[in-house]
Design a protein around this motif. Structure first.
Motif, PDB file in Angstrom:
ATOM      1  N   ALA A 286     -15.049 -12.121   5.138  1.00 12.02           N
ATOM      2  CA  ALA A 286     -13.205 -11.035   5.456  1.00 12.02           C
ATOM      3  C   ALA A 286     -12.711 -12.811   5.666  1.00 12.02           C
ATOM      4  O   ALA A 286     -12.521 -13.902   6.237  1.00 12.02           O
ATOM      5  N   CYS A 287     -11.182 -12.762   6.645  1.00 14.45           N
ATOM      6  CA  CYS A 287     -10.667 -13.562   7.131  1.00 14.45           C
ATOM      7  C   CYS A 287     -10.160 -13.446   8.454  1.00 14.45           C
ATOM      8  O   CYS A 287      -9.436 -12.187   8.748  1.00 14.45           O
ATOM      9  N   GLY A 288      -9.421 -14.412   9.033  1.00 11.67           N
ATOM     10  CA  GLY A 288      -8.648 -13.828  10.631  1.00 11.67           C
ATOM     11  C   GLY A 288      -9.276 -13.111  11.238  1.00 11.67           C
ATOM     12  O   GLY A 288     -10.189 -13.751  11.559  1.00 11.67           O
ATOM     13  N   THR A 289      -8.074 -12.514  11.719  1.00 13.13           N
ATOM     14  CA  THR A 289      -8.869 -12.045  12.627  1.00 13.13           C
ATOM     15  C   THR A 289     -10.452 -10.650  12.408  1.00 13.13           C
ATOM     16  O   THR A 289     -11.112 -10.622  13.003  1.00 13.13           O
ATOM     17  N   ALA A 290     -10.003  -9.963  11.158  1.00 13.95           N
ATOM     18  CA  ALA A 290     -10.996  -9.491  10.623  1.00 13.95           C
ATOM     19  C   ALA A 290     -12.395 -10.365  11.106  1.00 13.95           C
ATOM     20  O   ALA A 290     -13.480  -9.804  11.262  1.00 13.95           O
ATOM     21  N   SER A 312     -19.194 -14.604   7.158  1.00 17.34           N
ATOM     22  CA  SER A 312     -18.241 -16.194   6.643  1.00 17.34           C
ATOM     23  C   SER A 312     -17.030 -15.629   6.141  1.00 17.34           C
ATOM     24  O   SER A 312     -16.859 -14.692   5.897  1.00 17.34           O
ATOM     25  N   LEU A 313     -16.228 -16.862   6.165  1.00 15.41           N
ATOM     26  CA  LEU A 313     -15.073 -16.958   6.020  1.00 15.41           C
ATOM     27  C   LEU A 313     -14.844 -16.048   4.347  1.00 15.41           C
ATOM     28  O   LEU A 313     -15.100 -17.204   3.715  1.00 15.41           O
ATOM     29  N   ALA A 340      -5.887 -11.665  -0.467  1.00 17.18           N
ATOM     30  CA  ALA A 340      -5.895 -12.257  -2.137  1.00 17.18           C
ATOM     31  C   ALA A 340      -7.958 -12.455  -1.330  1.00 17.18           C
ATOM     32  O   ALA A 340      -8.012 -12.117  -2.449  1.00 17.18           O
ATOM     33  N   ASP A 341      -8.464 -12.882  -0.855  1.00 15.58           N
ATOM     34  CA  ASP A 341      -9.317 -13.903   0.007  1.00 15.58           C
ATOM     35  C   ASP A 341     -10.718 -13.234  -0.296  1.00 15.58           C
ATOM     36  O   ASP A 341     -11.605 -13.222  -1.104  1.00 15.58           O
ATOM     37  N   THR A 342      -9.996 -12.042   0.178  1.00 17.63           N
ATOM     38  CA  THR A 342     -11.525 -11.353   0.823  1.00 17.63           C
ATOM     39  C   THR A 342     -11.614 -10.290  -0.908  1.00 17.63           C
ATOM     40  O   THR A 342     -12.699  -9.660  -1.275  1.00 17.63           O
TER      41      THR A 342
END
Ligand code: M6R
Length: 577
Positions: A286-290, A312-313, A340-342
């Motif tokens: 995930a990204c950020g807070t997630a 992983s980020l 998008a990254d996720t």
């Protein structure tokens, strides 16, 4: 902030009103009360604390014309006498009010009565209404014309079978069902039972009885209003009288956690447990807070299921030389399901024929279409860019998931779900903290995750250059930055690591740093400031301890003159890589 629920039916309305007030508890829970008509006379029952206290008092009461209120104190201390409904001195008018009557001191001087039961602005308004000439509608219209401030009002009169509503700058809506009309501060109260409702605009009035509702303009002239169909609404969203969505969403956390719990303990089947139990390992992405919630999710799986985990980020995972495995379940966590990254990682996993799961807060999203399983979170729509309720619901969903995989009983979480509430930071402590411009967050293990999330909130909305650091890592570099202008927020919620955190605190204080301890325990070290957390099971403390950090970030942000809902350079849903 308060909640109003009022209604008329041919049947007993007490349960319905109390049920409605429970749904509004996120709007305030200092005290609550109802007024009802019995043989033409107004009766009032009030209680301090949660709605369940009021519910007990009302166990034997039957009434079909009822106004109810859950209070978040503005004028006057938390007490039964300051609780709503308020009655005029002649006993002929009862009102519940959400908002602030700014000119209540001035209005007081116009009243015949000099006696008051409470310290509230609302009681003054009850007397102003009672004193006005004309019929009941005219009395309210004339009184509201005198008011400077905000109000959503439900008003009842002695010997009258109608309830009157009035609104300015505080939300109020009304729904009509079969032999029943219900008014509320929040349309989510209507969600289960009603097909449509009407939302009052500023300076509009309504008169309700058990069959219908009639609307009036600011002069008391009848008007027609359009129906709003409830299926078109996200029931946690755009109906708010909080100044900021972020604050609204922070305060909605208890309700969202409750909803998550009751959804996962209902008869609904969200996944095939046996199929998921077969995985040897779990890789969270995930990204950020997630991403922070993934760090906790992985901890829960390790702790309760004793299975291998990776985190992983998403933006790193894409380019990493990962060793992928068919025995691993890839878990993508995203509030929006559109990051998008996720999404790129989820596509990659799908193309390789591997199994994946999405933990998302939006039912129709790209991520849900890419994964094999979906675990929904029930935070409701999150508007503020800074994620708050979505984060705590992700943590709670992952905890439920880990417990289910481990074959544990979810009912043990019920008392937490019912008790969990948003704390108050207290203005004294805030005033002393605002001077700090260099702030670190430290914690170990699960509290390290909370440190990262606390620092992200403060960076993202207050634009302060702060860091979340693992307690044991301070001495490996960051301690060099600590001086007497540094505030270190130390989070300590784990019994087994309490002494280790005491060492960290000593290290900081020895360099002149000031320490704000966020903990449910007494520590054997001196600290400069303390936020005392309520005591819950250790695995639940990441949900409890992050709330004051969210509020702290919000306070810093507002104090510095920024808008927490729309931080610069950021977007709610990051749909570019
Ligand atoms: O929608 P997502 O959960 O995938 O969003 C991930 C991040 O962009 C998000 O959590 C971001 O870090 C928040 N603004 C933090 O408050």
């Amino acid at each position: 902030m308060c909640g109003i629920c009022a209604g008329i039916s041919k049947e007993n309305m007490i349960d319905e009103i109390v049920g409605g007030l429970k749904k509004l508890e996120y709007r305030g829970y200092d005290s609550s009360g109802v007024a009802y008509i019995e043989n033409g006379k107004i009766k009032v029952v009030k209680s301090v604390g949660q709605i369940k206290n009021l519910e007990k008092k009302l166990a034997k009461t039957c009434a079909n014309i009822v106004i109810g209120h859950t209070r978040w104190a503005t004028h006057g201390v938390v007490s039964e006498s300051n609780s709503h409904p308020h009655i005029s001195q002649d006993g002929k008018v009862a009102i519940v009010h959400n908002g602030i009557i700014e000119n209540y001191e001035k209005l007081k001087t116009t009243l015949k009565t000099k006696e008051f039961y409470s310290q509230t602005d609302t009681e003054v308004l009850a007397n102003v209404i009672s004193q006005m000439p004309g019929d009941n509608l005219q009395k309210i219209v004339s009184a509201c014309r005198e008011v400077v401030g905000s109000f959503a009002l439900a008003v009842m009169f002695e010997n009258c079978k109608d309830i009157f509503l009035a609104k300015r700058n505080s939300p109020l809506a009304v729904a009509i069902g079969d032999g029943e009309v219900l008014a509320s501060s929040d349309i989510s109260v209507f969600a289960e039972k009603f097909e449509f409702c009407y939302i009052l605009d500023d300076d509009e009035f309504a008169r309700i009885n058990s069959k219908n509702v009639v609307f009036f303009d600011k002069n008391g002239k009848k008007i027609e209003k359009n129906r709003v169909f409830l299926k078109n609404f996200d029931f946690y969203s755009d109906f708010s009288d909080e100044k900021y969505f972020m604050l609204k969403e922070v305060k909605e956390q208890p309700m969202a956690i409750r909803k998550t719990f009751f959804e996962y303990t209902s008869d609904k089947k969200f996944f095939d447990l046996q199929q998921l139990k077969a995985f040897k390992s779990f890789h969270f992405i995930a990204c950020g807070t997630a991403y922070h919630s993934c760090l906790m999710g992985a901890r829960y799986i390790r702790h309760f299921c004793k299975k291998e985990t990776h985190v992983s980020l998403a933006s790193e995972f894409k380019y990493d030389e990962n060793v992928l495995s068919k025995k691993c379940l890839y878990i993508f966590v995203s509030q929006s399901g559109e990051t998008a990254d996720t999404i790129a990682c989820a596509k990659m996993i799908k193309e390789k024929g591997l199994m994946s799961m999405g933990i998302t807060n939006v039912s129709y999203c790209t991520l849900n279409n890419l994964v094999d399983f979906v675990l929904p979170t029930f935070a409701g729509r999150e508007v503020a860019v800074a994620s708050t309720k979505a984060y705590t619901c992700q943590l709670f969903t992952m905890l439920l998931f880990a417990l289910m995989l481990a074959g544990k009983d979810l009912e043990t979480l019920k008392s937490f779900v019912l008790d969990f509430n948003v704390c108050d930071l207290g203005s004294d402590i805030l005033q002393s903290l605002f001077k700090f411009k260099k702030i670190f967050f430290v914690g170990r293990e699960q509290d390290y995750v909370t440190s990262l999330e606390g620092a992200l909130k403060l960076k993202e909305i207050a634009y302060l250059n702060c860091l979340g650091i693992a307690g044991g890592e301070l001495k490996h570099g960051t301690l060099a930055l600590v001086d007497d202008e540094t505030l270190v927020i130390a989070i300590s919620t784990q019994t087994g690591l309490k002494e280790k955190m005491e060492n960290v605190i000593e290290e900081i204080r020895a360099r002149g740093g000031k320490v704000l301890l966020v903990s449910q325990f007494e520590h054997n070290t001196k600290v400069d400031y303390k936020i005392v957390l309520p005591v819950h099971e250790e695995c639940l403390m990441p949900i409890v301890s992050v709330v004051p950090l969210q509020l702290l970030a919000l306070e810093f942000c507002v104090r510095l003159g920024f808008n927490p809902d729309k931080p610069r350079n950021l977007a709610k849903s990051v749909t570019v890589e």
